[in-house]
Design a protein around this motif. Structure first.
Motif, PDB file in Angstrom:
ATOM      1  N   PHE A  27       0.834  -1.203   0.000  1.00  0.00           N
ATOM      2  CA  PHE A  27       0.000   0.000   0.000  1.00  0.00           C
ATOM      3  C   PHE A  27       0.871   1.256   0.000  1.00  0.00           C
ATOM      4  CE2 PHE A  27      -2.023   3.290   2.721  1.00  0.00           C
ATOM      5  CZ  PHE A  27      -3.048   3.666   1.855  1.00  0.00           C
ATOM      6  N   LEU A  28       1.889   1.315   0.845  1.00  0.00           N
ATOM      7  CA  LEU A  28       2.756   2.488   0.902  1.00  0.00           C
ATOM      8  C   LEU A  28       3.498   2.682  -0.416  1.00  0.00           C
ATOM      9  CD1 LEU A  28       4.288   2.093   4.477  1.00  0.00           C
ATOM     10  CD2 LEU A  28       2.328   3.490   3.790  1.00  0.00           C
ATOM     11  N   ARG A  29       3.950   1.597  -1.019  1.00  0.00           N
ATOM     12  CA  ARG A  29       4.693   1.689  -2.280  1.00  0.00           C
ATOM     13  C   ARG A  29       3.800   2.047  -3.456  1.00  0.00           C
ATOM     14  NH1 ARG A  29       7.097  -2.884   0.087  1.00  0.00           N
ATOM     15  NH2 ARG A  29       5.822  -4.283  -1.213  1.00  0.00           N
ATOM     16  N   SER A  30       2.485   1.866  -3.301  1.00  0.00           N
ATOM     17  CA  SER A  30       1.582   2.183  -4.411  1.00  0.00           C
ATOM     18  C   SER A  30       1.507   3.680  -4.679  1.00  0.00           C
ATOM     19  CB  SER A  30       0.179   1.646  -4.107  1.00  0.00           C
ATOM     20  OG  SER A  30      -0.447   2.385  -3.059  1.00  0.00           O
ATOM     21  N   GLU A  31       1.776   4.502  -3.653  1.00  0.00           N
ATOM     22  CA  GLU A  31       1.815   5.968  -3.794  1.00  0.00           C
ATOM     23  C   GLU A  31       3.015   6.470  -2.995  1.00  0.00           C
ATOM     24  OE1 GLU A  31       0.146   8.085  -5.525  1.00  0.00           O
ATOM     25  OE2 GLU A  31      -1.789   7.196  -6.048  1.00  0.00           O
ATOM     26  N   PRO A  32       4.230   6.209  -3.466  1.00  0.00           N
ATOM     27  CA  PRO A  32       5.413   6.520  -2.645  1.00  0.00           C
ATOM     28  C   PRO A  32       5.573   8.000  -2.320  1.00  0.00           C
ATOM     29  CG  PRO A  32       6.051   5.859  -4.867  1.00  0.00           C
ATOM     30  CD  PRO A  32       4.601   5.557  -4.740  1.00  0.00           C
ATOM     31  N   ALA A  33       5.170   8.883  -3.205  1.00  0.00           N
ATOM     32  CA  ALA A  33       5.315  10.308  -2.910  1.00  0.00           C
ATOM     33  C   ALA A  33       4.413  10.708  -1.746  1.00  0.00           C
ATOM     34  CB  ALA A  33       4.997  11.144  -4.146  1.00  0.00           C
ATOM     35  N   LEU A  34       3.157  10.309  -1.784  1.00  0.00           N
ATOM     36  CA  LEU A  34       2.217  10.696  -0.739  1.00  0.00           C
ATOM     37  C   LEU A  34       2.527  10.015   0.592  1.00  0.00           C
ATOM     38  CD1 LEU A  34      -1.165  10.784  -2.695  1.00  0.00           C
ATOM     39  CD2 LEU A  34       0.391  12.670  -2.149  1.00  0.00           C
ATOM     40  N   LEU A  39       7.382   6.113   4.704  1.00  0.00           N
ATOM     41  CA  LEU A  39       8.423   5.260   4.136  1.00  0.00           C
ATOM     42  C   LEU A  39       9.791   5.569   4.731  1.00  0.00           C
ATOM     43  CD1 LEU A  39       7.231   5.275   0.437  1.00  0.00           C
ATOM     44  CD2 LEU A  39       7.478   3.222   1.849  1.00  0.00           C
ATOM     45  N   SER A  40      10.115   6.855   4.852  1.00  0.00           N
ATOM     46  CA  SER A  40      11.446   7.201   5.352  1.00  0.00           C
ATOM     47  C   SER A  40      11.569   6.918   6.846  1.00  0.00           C
ATOM     48  CB  SER A  40      11.777   8.671   5.052  1.00  0.00           C
ATOM     49  OG  SER A  40      10.885   9.550   5.697  1.00  0.00           O
ATOM     50  N   VAL A  41      10.511   7.161   7.612  1.00  0.00           N
ATOM     51  CA  VAL A  41      10.562   6.897   9.050  1.00  0.00           C
ATOM     52  C   VAL A  41      10.686   5.403   9.316  1.00  0.00           C
ATOM     53  CG1 VAL A  41       9.191   6.938  11.166  1.00  0.00           C
ATOM     54  CG2 VAL A  41       9.446   9.010   9.802  1.00  0.00           C
ATOM     55  N   ARG A  81       4.414  13.616  16.800  1.00  0.00           N
ATOM     56  CA  ARG A  81       3.069  13.535  16.242  1.00  0.00           C
ATOM     57  C   ARG A  81       2.885  12.223  15.482  1.00  0.00           C
ATOM     58  NH1 ARG A  81       5.285  18.486  14.613  1.00  0.00           N
ATOM     59  NH2 ARG A  81       4.562  20.241  15.880  1.00  0.00           N
ATOM     60  N   VAL A  82       1.649  11.763  15.394  1.00  0.00           N
ATOM     61  CA  VAL A  82       1.355  10.597  14.584  1.00  0.00           C
ATOM     62  C   VAL A  82       1.445  10.992  13.108  1.00  0.00           C
ATOM     63  CG1 VAL A  82      -1.159  11.026  14.676  1.00  0.00           C
ATOM     64  CG2 VAL A  82      -0.286   8.737  14.130  1.00  0.00           C
ATOM     65  N   LEU A  83       2.114  10.177  12.316  1.00  0.00           N
ATOM     66  CA  LEU A  83       2.175  10.354  10.866  1.00  0.00           C
ATOM     67  C   LEU A  83       1.047   9.530  10.260  1.00  0.00           C
ATOM     68  CD1 LEU A  83       6.014   9.945  10.201  1.00  0.00           C
ATOM     69  CD2 LEU A  83       4.716  12.082  10.258  1.00  0.00           C
ATOM     70  N   THR A 225      13.731   4.643  -0.961  1.00  0.00           N
ATOM     71  CA  THR A 225      12.738   3.641  -0.570  1.00  0.00           C
ATOM     72  C   THR A 225      11.591   3.702  -1.564  1.00  0.00           C
ATOM     73  OG1 THR A 225      13.043   4.724   1.585  1.00  0.00           O
ATOM     74  CG2 THR A 225      11.912   2.670   1.587  1.00  0.00           C
ATOM     75  N   ALA A 226      11.198   2.570  -2.095  1.00  0.00           N
ATOM     76  CA  ALA A 226      10.117   2.513  -3.082  1.00  0.00           C
ATOM     77  C   ALA A 226      10.405   3.441  -4.259  1.00  0.00           C
ATOM     78  CB  ALA A 226       8.772   2.855  -2.443  1.00  0.00           C
ATOM     79  N   GLY A 227      11.682   3.598  -4.593  1.00  0.00           N
ATOM     80  CA  GLY A 227      12.077   4.398  -5.742  1.00  0.00           C
ATOM     81  C   GLY A 227      12.173   5.882  -5.498  1.00  0.00           C
TER      82      GLY A 227
END
Length: 298
Positions: A27-34, A39-41, A81-83, A225-227
């Motif tokens: 799911f995270l990799r499906s929209e890596p920018a958003l 992803l980085s954390v 804060r929660v991401l 991460t994820a490109g």
């Protein structure tokens, strides 16, 4: 993840990073920018350890429908804060899902300081948090996520050249890390020394040096991460600003990321700073979506 086909959509919380990545990775990799922050954390937690952002145990969560398809995710690394990832995929379910998450996070432990998310998601969650706890929210910083299009380095470039920071620069990076946090008015995500060590380990900071070899600016970059990679932070000491160093080092680290194979190069800006927003657009960065960081009243 095995899911009861009769089960309603719900949040699944876990303290196990491996379980979370197995559930949420696609799911995270499906929209890596958003999902760049999540992803980085999580990548940093995987490489540097679960307590790298603080003494509290991290908490992760996914929102999945009855068919097991993940459509939402969050990461919390106390005391921060929660991401919360975008709730776009939930459609009209988003307010109800946010209310359920607010209840689970309130029960999981006191002291949630706020939320960081895209603007629409943050507003939905803030309303849910107030409904669940009676606690309102205030804006800390409004941000814009940018994606690099065609890189256009500044011309002419300022005197000097870029180089990757090494162990010999550890003290400088730690000091500039704290100066940057103070300049933007934010508590650092991790201790300065740990941040410097983590970035040096993978060549994650580029310095711009004056012709005499004096470092005059820095630009960091997350691991790919994820490109995607994200440029952060960009810092020039106050007495050296206005000379083009920030633009030059951002262009240099952006070019290096592309040359290393990044499919997307991203960065966040503070919308209250028109200078940086203008600079990054001149370098070729284009708006993706607005984000916001909110603090909950104590």
């Amino acid at each position: 993840m095995t899911t009861d086909p009769r089960a309603p959509a719900a949040w699944r919380l876990t303290g196990d990073l491996g379980v979370f990545l197995a559930d949420a990775g696609a799911f995270l990799r499906s929209e890596p920018a958003l999902h760049t922050a999540l992803l980085s954390v999580t990548d940093t937690l995987r490489v540097r350890g679960l307590r790298v952002y603080g003494d509290g145990a991290p908490l992760f969560g996914t929102y999945a429908g009855a068919d097991g398809t993940v459509r939402g995710a969050f990461v919390r690394t106390p005391p921060h804060r929660v991401l919360l990832g975008p709730l776009d995929a939930l459609g009209p379910e988003a307010p109800e899902a946010a209310l359920a998450l607010a209840g689970q996070l309130a029960e999981a432990g006191p002291g949630l300081p706020g939320v960081a998310a895209d603007h629409a998601t943050a507003e939905i969650f803030a309303r849910a948090w107030e409904k669940r706890t009676g606690t309102g929210a205030s804006v800390v910083v409004r941000q814009r996520l940018y994606r690099l299009g065609t890189l256009t380095p500044p011309e002419p470039a300022p005197p000097g050249a870029a180089r990757v920071a090494t162990g010999a620069d550890r003290a400088l990076l730690a000091r500039w890390h704290d100066e940057f946090a103070e300049a933007v008015g934010e508590r650092p995500a991790m201790a300065a020394e740990e941040w410097a060590e983590s970035r040096i380990a993978y060549g994650g900071v580029t310095l711009w040096e004056a012709p005499d070899g004096t470092p005059v600016a820095m630009a960091g970059v997350t691991r790919r991460t994820a490109g995607q990679v994200r440029v952060a932070p960009v810092y020039t000491p106050a007495d050296l600003r206005g000379r083009g160093y920030g633009g030059a080092v951002t262009a240099a680290v952006s070019r290096a990321a592309l040359d290393a194979g990044a499919a997307e190069v991203l960065l966040f800006t503070d919308l209250a700073n028109p200078t940086s927003n203008g600079l990054y657009q001149r370098l070729g960065y284009r708006p993706v979506r607005d984000f916001v960081q909110l603090d909950f009243a104590r």
